[in-house]
Design a protein around this motif. Structure first.
Motif, mmCIF file in Angstrom:
data_model
loop_
_atom_site.group_PDB
_atom_site.id
_atom_site.type_symbol
_atom_site.label_atom_id
_atom_site.label_comp_id
_atom_site.label_asym_id
_atom_site.label_seq_id
_atom_site.Cartn_x
_atom_site.Cartn_y
_atom_site.Cartn_z
ATOM 1 N N PHE A 159 17.775 19.833 -56.426
ATOM 2 C CA PHE A 159 17.883 20.037 -54.974
ATOM 3 C C PHE A 159 17.199 21.319 -54.518
ATOM 4 C CE2 PHE A 159 21.647 17.761 -56.546
ATOM 5 C CZ PHE A 159 21.469 16.550 -55.895
ATOM 6 N N LEU A 160 16.305 21.863 -55.370
ATOM 7 C CA LEU A 160 15.711 23.154 -55.010
ATOM 8 C C LEU A 160 14.832 23.058 -53.770
ATOM 9 C CD1 LEU A 160 12.431 23.306 -55.774
ATOM 10 C CD2 LEU A 160 13.325 23.430 -58.071
ATOM 11 N N ARG A 161 14.790 24.169 -53.050
ATOM 12 C CA ARG A 161 13.914 24.288 -51.882
ATOM 13 C C ARG A 161 12.712 25.136 -52.268
ATOM 14 N NH1 ARG A 161 18.034 27.681 -48.722
ATOM 15 N NH2 ARG A 161 18.286 28.323 -50.893
ATOM 16 N N GLU A 162 11.534 24.748 -51.843
ATOM 17 C CA GLU A 162 10.374 25.598 -52.072
ATOM 18 C C GLU A 162 10.624 26.909 -51.345
ATOM 19 O OE1 GLU A 162 6.581 23.732 -51.456
ATOM 20 O OE2 GLU A 162 7.224 21.921 -52.483
ATOM 21 N N GLY A 163 10.178 27.990 -51.956
ATOM 22 C CA GLY A 163 10.425 29.307 -51.362
ATOM 23 C C GLY A 163 11.685 29.953 -51.936
ATOM 24 N N VAL A 217 22.330 10.234 -54.660
ATOM 25 C CA VAL A 217 22.699 11.548 -54.113
ATOM 26 C C VAL A 217 21.423 12.263 -53.671
ATOM 27 C CG1 VAL A 217 23.570 13.856 -54.671
ATOM 28 C CG2 VAL A 217 24.825 11.844 -55.448
ATOM 29 N N LYS A 218 20.412 12.223 -54.524
ATOM 30 C CA LYS A 218 19.172 12.932 -54.226
ATOM 31 C C LYS A 218 18.501 12.390 -52.957
ATOM 32 C CE LYS A 218 15.471 15.180 -54.360
ATOM 33 N NZ LYS A 218 15.342 16.621 -54.288
ATOM 34 N N VAL A 219 18.263 11.091 -52.916
ATOM 35 C CA VAL A 219 17.502 10.559 -51.773
ATOM 36 C C VAL A 219 18.334 10.566 -50.504
ATOM 37 C CG1 VAL A 219 15.699 9.297 -52.958
ATOM 38 C CG2 VAL A 219 17.894 8.184 -52.617
ATOM 39 N N ALA A 221 20.578 12.838 -49.732
ATOM 40 C CA ALA A 221 20.593 14.228 -49.234
ATOM 41 C C ALA A 221 19.321 14.503 -48.430
ATOM 42 C CB ALA A 221 20.709 15.211 -50.404
ATOM 43 N N ASN A 222 18.162 14.123 -48.967
ATOM 44 C CA ASN A 222 16.923 14.360 -48.232
ATOM 45 C C ASN A 222 16.860 13.509 -46.959
ATOM 46 O OD1 ASN A 222 16.053 16.358 -49.897
ATOM 47 N ND2 ASN A 222 14.334 15.242 -50.786
ATOM 48 N N ALA A 223 17.385 12.286 -47.021
ATOM 49 C CA ALA A 223 17.389 11.434 -45.822
ATOM 50 C C ALA A 223 18.273 12.060 -44.740
ATOM 51 C CB ALA A 223 17.896 10.031 -46.170
HETATM 52 C C1 UGA Z 1 13.574 19.721 -49.417
HETATM 53 C C2 UGA Z 1 15.105 19.838 -49.494
HETATM 54 O O1 UGA Z 1 15.558 20.794 -48.542
HETATM 55 C C3 UGA Z 1 15.537 20.267 -50.897
HETATM 56 O O2 UGA Z 1 16.946 20.307 -50.987
HETATM 57 C C4 UGA Z 1 14.991 19.249 -51.906
HETATM 58 O O3 UGA Z 1 15.317 19.595 -53.234
HETATM 59 C C5 UGA Z 1 13.482 19.193 -51.775
HETATM 60 O O4 UGA Z 1 13.120 18.816 -50.425
HETATM 61 C C6 UGA Z 1 12.981 18.176 -52.753
HETATM 62 O O5 UGA Z 1 13.313 16.987 -52.623
HETATM 63 O O6 UGA Z 1 12.319 18.565 -53.724
HETATM 64 P P1 UGA Z 1 11.601 21.500 -49.170
HETATM 65 O O7 UGA Z 1 10.664 20.331 -49.122
HETATM 66 O O8 UGA Z 1 11.266 22.674 -50.011
HETATM 67 O O9 UGA Z 1 13.053 21.019 -49.644
HETATM 68 O O10 UGA Z 1 11.692 22.026 -47.677
HETATM 69 P P2 UGA Z 1 12.829 22.184 -46.561
HETATM 70 O O11 UGA Z 1 13.278 23.572 -46.521
HETATM 71 O O12 UGA Z 1 13.835 21.121 -46.665
HETATM 72 O O13 UGA Z 1 11.941 21.925 -45.252
HETATM 73 C C7 UGA Z 1 11.310 20.658 -45.051
HETATM 74 C C8 UGA Z 1 10.599 20.615 -43.739
HETATM 75 O O14 UGA Z 1 11.525 20.566 -42.659
HETATM 76 C C9 UGA Z 1 9.694 21.829 -43.438
HETATM 77 O O15 UGA Z 1 8.462 21.351 -42.906
HETATM 78 C C10 UGA Z 1 10.475 22.604 -42.392
HETATM 79 O O16 UGA Z 1 9.639 23.329 -41.552
HETATM 80 C C11 UGA Z 1 11.177 21.478 -41.664
HETATM 81 N N1 UGA Z 1 12.411 21.895 -40.955
HETATM 82 C C12 UGA Z 1 13.464 22.399 -41.644
HETATM 83 C C13 UGA Z 1 12.494 21.754 -39.573
HETATM 84 O O17 UGA Z 1 11.546 21.277 -38.910
HETATM 85 N N2 UGA Z 1 13.653 22.125 -38.940
HETATM 86 C C14 UGA Z 1 14.711 22.623 -39.611
HETATM 87 O O18 UGA Z 1 15.727 22.937 -38.962
HETATM 88 C C15 UGA Z 1 14.610 22.778 -40.992
#
Ligand code: UGA
Length: 445
Positions: A159-163, A217-219, A221-223
């Motif tokens: 579930f890691l976030r980039e950054g 759980v994974k998909v 959560a992202n959905a």
């Molecule tokens: C996302 C999930 O947050 C992680 O939990 C998951 O593990 C990961 O995908 C994955 O499946 O590998 P990530 O792609 O790093 O992580 O980025 P997010 O921080 O989720 O942001 C995704 C997009 O949503 C970005 O373009 C961001 O700018 C946008 N966003 C985010 C918004 O437009 N509004 C918000 O309030 C939050």
């Protein structure tokens, strides 16, 4: 020297696939005290990682790579046979969207398991980390069990976030293990507890479940996250038609703890290598299962998200009158700040569409210029915001890097041809920009 999180119990681990997920996982596991070999077919990537360099921008990763390599606990190779030295094998290869549809491309996962199985022995645990269509683990488990007697498959989504990838890997907010029923599954769960001993010791919730639940759980959560973003962006559309302010609306509904303020930032929408392709692959899988209706809303989530990009293009056109020949300063190219990732980036997409309509786009980003210039050579690139905005007819901010959100409206106003700014992330203070005589346009405000 031992790192503070280091576990007392060292495991021998292989990580197959050293992209975003795998490189971070390999380095983080070594940081925790395990002996790790990272394996990938890409020689360039392996050479970079072996020299302690991250092939992409990720805060904290170079430090963890360098210290783990120096400790002798981490190495990288293109030789799959090195997996034979390990007892736990994580598969972290990509599952991109197929070229001709919405489904996930399973070629890399299937190839990784087939090759890995040539080097696995009885008692080994194979752990899937890739994001896969539900049903994949059950299929692969049959292959694992029929190829190597006594080897077990577990599914352990990430579930890691980039950054924040290193932090999220070392201190996850939950751990999910999909394991088979019976003794083999219980043993696999115990082994994963040892791998993640430091997180388990600090009380991280561990959910031990079946394969299908772990995959879902994974998909899901992202959905959910994608839906939350598109919900607020749909409210932005209504706000635009009524004169309401979506940012205040998000603040107000976010105070309800059941709703929560996080992931309610309206703007140009979500991009990246995960959310967009994951909701499409999830919908495609639901259709295969005869349950397409259950996820029909995800196609609306996708459409709302893409409409925000149209809206930004329209706003630019409104500001400059005629796109052809207009000079547009584009602040941001990465899909989000603290990343150089331009996969499905809303910022880069909008920049390319403006250029296609004849605008002269001068783009900048603290980390993503190099990757963007390879993908979109038709844009012009600047090394800084100050350089990008010079003589601009309109400034468009689409990635909320601190370097951009901290800009001084009066100082930037001295550089541009017209004081017109489109805040595609609703991250600036409209009053401050208007006070410096800018025309400020946000999304849904
Ligand atoms: C996302 C999930 O947050 C992680 O939990 C998951 O593990 C990961 O995908 C994955 O499946 O590998 P990530 O792609 O790093 O992580 O980025 P997010 O921080 O989720 O942001 C995704 C997009 O949503 C970005 O373009 C961001 O700018 C946008 N966003 C985010 C918004 O437009 N509004 C918000 O309030 C939050």
């Amino acid at each position: 020297m031992r790192s503070p999180e280091e576990s007392t119990f060292s495991m021998r681990i292989s990580v197959i696939g050293c992209g975003y997920l795998g490189a971070v996982h390999a380095a983080s596991m070594a940081h925790l005290g395990h002996d790790v070999v990272g394996i990938d077919v890409d020689e360039r990537k392996i050479a970079l990682l072996s020299s302690g360099e991250a092939p992409f921008f990720e805060p904290g990763l170079p430090d963890v790579l360098a210290s783990s390599i120096a400790s002798g606990r981490l190495r990288f190779t293109t030789d799959f046979a090195a997996a034979a030295e390990a007892d736990v094998h994580f598969v972290a290869v990509g599952t991109p969207q197929v070229a001709d549809g919405d489904a996930a491309d399973m070629r890399y996962v299937d190839a990784a398991f087939s090759t890995l199985l040539q080097h696995v022995k009885a008692g080994d645990v194979l752990v899937g980390k890739s994001t896969v269509p539900v049903g994949t683990a059950a299929r692969l488990a049959e292959q694992v069990e029929s190829t190597v007697d006594g080897a077990t498959l577990a599914w352990n989504p990430e579930f890691l976030r980039e950054g924040f990838a290193v932090k999220d890997t070392i201190s996850p907010d939950r751990l999910v293990y999909g394991v088979p029923a019976g003794d083999a599954g219980q043993r696999a769960a115990r082994i994963l507890d040892e791998v993640y001993a430091s997180a388990v010791a600090t009380g991280t919730p561990v959910i031990v479940t079946d394969y299908a639940t772990a995959e879902l759980v994974k998909v899901s959560a992202n959905a959910f996250l994608a839906t939350k973003i598109s919900f607020i962006n749909a409210m932005a559309e209504i706000a635009e038609a009524t004169g309401a302010d979506v940012t205040q609306l998000a603040d107000a509904i976010g105070h309800d703890a059941r709703i929560g303020r996080r992931f309610l930032n309206a703007g140009v929408g979500f991009g990246g290598g995960c959310l967009p392709k994951d909701i499409r692959a999830f919908s495609a899988r639901a259709k295969e299962l005869g349950k397409g209706e259950a996820l029909a809303f995800l196609s609306e989530v996708d459409k709302i998200n893409l409409r925000r990009r149209d809206r930004v293009v329209d706003l630019v056109r409104e500001e400059v009158g005629e796109l052809a020949g207009a000079r547009v300063a584009m602040l941001g190219l990465a899909f989000k700040p603290h990343s150089d990732d331009i996969r499905d980036s809303p910022a880069l997409d909008v920049a390319m569409r403006l250029a296609e309509a004849g605008a002269r786009v001068i783009a900048t980003d603290p980390e993503a210029v190099e990757s963007a210039s390879r993908r979109a050579p038709q844009l012009e690139y600047a090394a800084s915001a100050e350089e990008a905005v010079r003589d601009a007819d309109v400034v468009v901010l689409l990635t909320e890097w601190p370097q951009f959100t901290g800009l001084d409206p009066a100082a930037v106003g001295e550089l541009v041809a017209h004081r017109s700014i489109i805040d595609g992330r609703n991250c600036l203070d409209p009053a401050a920009w208007r006070a410096a005589e800018w025309t400020y346009r946000g999304l849904g405000r």
